[in-house]
Design an enzyme around this catalytic site. Structure first.
Site, PDB file in Angstrom:
ATOM      1  N   SER A 112       0.829  -1.206   0.000  1.00 31.84           N
ATOM      2  CA  SER A 112       0.000   0.000   0.000  1.00 31.84           C
ATOM      3  C   SER A 112       0.867   1.261   0.000  1.00 31.84           C
ATOM      4  O   SER A 112       2.018   1.254   0.458  1.00 31.84           O
ATOM      5  CB  SER A 112      -0.917   0.007   1.224  1.00 31.84           C
ATOM      6  OG  SER A 112      -1.686  -1.171   1.273  1.00 31.84           O
TER       7      SER A 112
HETATM    8  C1  LIG Z   1      -2.882  -4.511  -0.265  1.00 32.02           C
HETATM    9  S1  LIG Z   1      -2.166  -6.084   0.076  1.00 32.02           S
HETATM   10  C2  LIG Z   1      -1.413  -5.906   1.630  1.00 32.02           C
HETATM   11  C3  LIG Z   1      -0.445  -4.848   1.762  1.00 32.02           C
HETATM   12  C4  LIG Z   1       0.292  -4.959   3.050  1.00 32.02           C
HETATM   13  N1  LIG Z   1      -0.293  -4.082   4.007  1.00 32.02           N
HETATM   14  C5  LIG Z   1       1.735  -4.679   2.821  1.00 32.02           C
HETATM   15  O1  LIG Z   1       2.293  -3.845   3.540  1.00 32.02           O
HETATM   16  O2  LIG Z   1       2.296  -5.299   1.922  1.00 32.02           O
HETATM   17  C6  LIG Z   1      -3.558  -7.060   0.594  1.00 32.02           C
HETATM   18  C7  LIG Z   1      -3.212  -8.460   0.990  1.00 32.02           C
HETATM   19  O3  LIG Z   1      -4.393  -9.062   1.505  1.00 32.02           O
HETATM   20  C8  LIG Z   1      -4.364 -10.426   1.147  1.00 32.02           C
HETATM   21  N2  LIG Z   1      -5.707 -10.992   1.296  1.00 32.02           N
HETATM   22  C9  LIG Z   1      -6.783 -10.876   0.472  1.00 32.02           C
HETATM   23  N3  LIG Z   1      -7.840 -11.535   0.982  1.00 32.02           N
HETATM   24  C10 LIG Z   1      -7.422 -12.077   2.158  1.00 32.02           C
HETATM   25  C11 LIG Z   1      -8.058 -12.879   3.150  1.00 32.02           C
HETATM   26  N4  LIG Z   1      -9.348 -13.273   3.052  1.00 32.02           N
HETATM   27  N5  LIG Z   1      -7.331 -13.255   4.224  1.00 32.02           N
HETATM   28  C12 LIG Z   1      -6.025 -12.884   4.363  1.00 32.02           C
HETATM   29  N6  LIG Z   1      -5.373 -12.137   3.451  1.00 32.02           N
HETATM   30  C13 LIG Z   1      -6.062 -11.728   2.366  1.00 32.02           C
HETATM   31  C14 LIG Z   1      -3.834 -10.408  -0.265  1.00 32.02           C
HETATM   32  O4  LIG Z   1      -3.346 -11.664  -0.662  1.00 32.02           O
HETATM   33  C15 LIG Z   1      -2.746  -9.339  -0.165  1.00 32.02           C
HETATM   34  O5  LIG Z   1      -1.498  -9.886   0.126  1.00 32.02           O
END
Ligand SMILES: C[S@@+](CC[C@H](N)C(=O)[O-])C[C@H]1O[C@@H](n2cnc3c(N)ncnc32)[C@H](O)[C@@H]1O
Length: 198
Positions: free
Chosen positions: A52
């Site tokens: 993000s």
């Molecule tokens: C925007 S990214 C995360 C960014 C993170 N804050 C970083 O610093 O890299 C969102 C993440 O949420 C994960 N995600 C999506 N659905 C999810 C779920 N139901 N449970 C856990 N993780 C999930 C995705 O695979 C992805 O890695």
């Protein structure tokens, strides 16, 4: 980054700003993105996911109102950058990632950087981490169409949840317990990857 993207946009909490000064964001992106690591936008981290924008991470972490004794749950470990920021400001971090390759990579990196107060899980974050409840804060980095009930059941009534909600139009929401129920505040329009399920 801290001056021009965070402080200038109103991020004030000294412990949050200090965390951004300490965590080496360039270590959390691939070598091809190292020269853009501190830029004012999200970057790809593989598996179709993103790290993000710094300001969004700061606004979410500041919005949680964590103290050095807080226990926090993060949904969506991704590359682990926000996990590291959380570990700098809270005492225990529980983080869940649904994509095993990202979870494994983030864990190796965070351990190599010396973070020892992070608990890792691969799975569907919509279920939360019931054995570790109650949490003082819950931060969700992927957008569901509605707030998953288990998350609020695992949040202490003195705690706070930051979560993007929506499909095409997403809004970052902050939930706090007021009187007899959870009160929802809309913070800002955002664009996160969708929350997926297993
Ligand atoms: C925007 S990214 C995360 C960014 C993170 N804050 C970083 O610093 O890299 C969102 C993440 O949420 C994960 N995600 C999506 N659905 C999810 C779920 N139901 N449970 C856990 N993780 C999930 C995705 O695979 C992805 O890695």
């Amino acid at each position: 980054m801290v001056e021009t993207q965070l402080r200038s946009r109103g991020i004030k909490e000294p412990r949050v700003l200090d965390a951004f000064l300490r965590v080496p964001r360039h270590r959390f992106v691939g070598v091809q993105y190292r020269n853009e690591a501190y830029a004012d936008y999200p970057l790809p981290i593989g598996s179709g996911q993103t790290i993000s924008q710094p300001y969004i991470v700061a606004a979410m972490v500041e919005g949680l109102g964590l103290t050095s004794g807080s226990k926090v749950l993060e949904i969506g470990t991704g590359c682990g950058y926000q996990t590291a920021i959380l570990a700098e400001v809270a005492s225990q971090v529980y983080t869940i990632e649904i994509i095993p390759e990202l979870a494994q990579h983030a864990r190796e990196l965070l351990e190599s950087l010396g973070y020892s107060t992070i608990h890792y899980r691969i799975g569907d974050g919509a279920l939360g981490w019931p054995e570790a409840k109650p949490f003082d804060g819950i931060v969700v980095s992927a957008a569901p169409s509605r707030i998953p009930d288990p998350l609020l059941e695992q949040l202490d009534h003195s705690g706070c949840c930051m979560i993007p909600v929506g499909n095409n139009k997403q809004v970052l929401k902050r939930l706090r317990w007021v009187g007899e129920g959870w009160k929802t505040e809309s913070m800002m329009a955002v664009r996160f990857v969708p929350m997926t399920s297993l």
